[in-house]
Design a protein around this motif. Structure first.
Motif, PDB file in Angstrom:
ATOM      1  N   ILE A  49       0.855  -1.187   0.000  1.00  0.00           N
ATOM      2  CA  ILE A  49       0.000   0.000   0.000  1.00  0.00           C
ATOM      3  C   ILE A  49       0.890   1.235   0.000  1.00  0.00           C
ATOM      4  CG2 ILE A  49      -1.739   1.292   1.276  1.00  0.00           C
ATOM      5  CD1 ILE A  49      -2.586  -1.417   2.521  1.00  0.00           C
ATOM      6  N   LYS A  50       0.657   2.128  -0.938  1.00  0.00           N
ATOM      7  CA  LYS A  50       1.429   3.373  -1.040  1.00  0.00           C
ATOM      8  C   LYS A  50       0.635   4.506  -0.407  1.00  0.00           C
ATOM      9  CE  LYS A  50       3.610   1.984  -5.325  1.00  0.00           C
ATOM     10  NZ  LYS A  50       3.768   2.285  -6.743  1.00  0.00           N
ATOM     11  N   ILE A  51       1.282   5.171   0.573  1.00  0.00           N
ATOM     12  CA  ILE A  51       0.626   6.234   1.328  1.00  0.00           C
ATOM     13  C   ILE A  51       1.409   7.534   1.188  1.00  0.00           C
ATOM     14  CG2 ILE A  51       0.015   7.027   3.644  1.00  0.00           C
ATOM     15  CD1 ILE A  51      -0.560   4.209   4.417  1.00  0.00           C
ATOM     16  N   GLY A  52       0.670   8.628   1.078  1.00  0.00           N
ATOM     17  CA  GLY A  52       1.245   9.964   1.138  1.00  0.00           C
ATOM     18  C   GLY A  52       0.682  10.676   2.356  1.00  0.00           C
ATOM     19  N   ILE A  53       1.484  11.517   2.983  1.00  0.00           N
ATOM     20  CA  ILE A  53       1.052  12.250   4.174  1.00  0.00           C
ATOM     21  C   ILE A  53       1.146  13.734   3.892  1.00  0.00           C
ATOM     22  CG2 ILE A  53       1.481  12.737   6.608  1.00  0.00           C
ATOM     23  CD1 ILE A  53       2.825   9.969   6.795  1.00  0.00           C
ATOM     24  N   ILE A  54       0.059  14.445   4.167  1.00  0.00           N
ATOM     25  CA  ILE A  54       0.059  15.897   4.051  1.00  0.00           C
ATOM     26  C   ILE A  54      -0.048  16.466   5.459  1.00  0.00           C
ATOM     27  CG2 ILE A  54      -1.104  17.935   3.143  1.00  0.00           C
ATOM     28  CD1 ILE A  54      -2.156  16.150   0.875  1.00  0.00           C
ATOM     29  N   GLY A  55       0.997  17.165   5.870  1.00  0.00           N
ATOM     30  CA  GLY A  55       1.054  17.730   7.220  1.00  0.00           C
ATOM     31  C   GLY A  55       1.850  16.814   8.133  1.00  0.00           C
ATOM     32  N   LEU A  56       2.926  17.326   8.676  1.00  0.00           N
ATOM     33  CA  LEU A  56       3.788  16.514   9.532  1.00  0.00           C
ATOM     34  C   LEU A  56       3.979  17.209  10.873  1.00  0.00           C
ATOM     35  CD1 LEU A  56       5.182  13.806   9.347  1.00  0.00           C
ATOM     36  CD2 LEU A  56       7.224  14.952   8.536  1.00  0.00           C
TER      37      LEU A  56
END
Length: 91
Positions: free
Chosen positions: A2-9
């Motif tokens: 599963i490929k995940i992107g995160i916006i906001g760290l």
């Protein structure tokens, strides 16, 4: 995989979401988008692509899931820009 992107760290994503996602064998964090450029070097050492503008991820292409962990007031604007880039969006 599963490929995940995160916006906001921010604090929760940095201390909770990211460590859990990185510990899984069935998930790969493809990229992270955040305004804080101080985190860029740390993220890139983990072989994760780092963006500091939403428009950059739009050009990157589709992934499976995007996790939006920005302040609530920003989420609708972000959602409208990225809703066609993935199969699922989590807030």
């Amino acid at each position: 995989m599963i490929k995940i992107g995160i916006i906001g760290l921010g604090n929760v994503a940095w201390n909770v979401h990211l460590p859990i996602l990185l510990s899984r064998n069935d998930v790969v964090v493809s990229w992270i988008c955040d305004l804080d450029l101080e985190k860029k070097n740390i993220i890139e050492k983990k072989k994760i692509k780092f963006f500091n503008k939403i428009d950059q991820i739009v050009e990157y292409g589709k992934i499976d899931i995007i996790l939006i962990t920005t302040p609530y007031s920003e989420r609708i604007k972000i959602f409208d820009k990225i809703k066609n880039l993935c199969k699922a969006i989590f807030f």
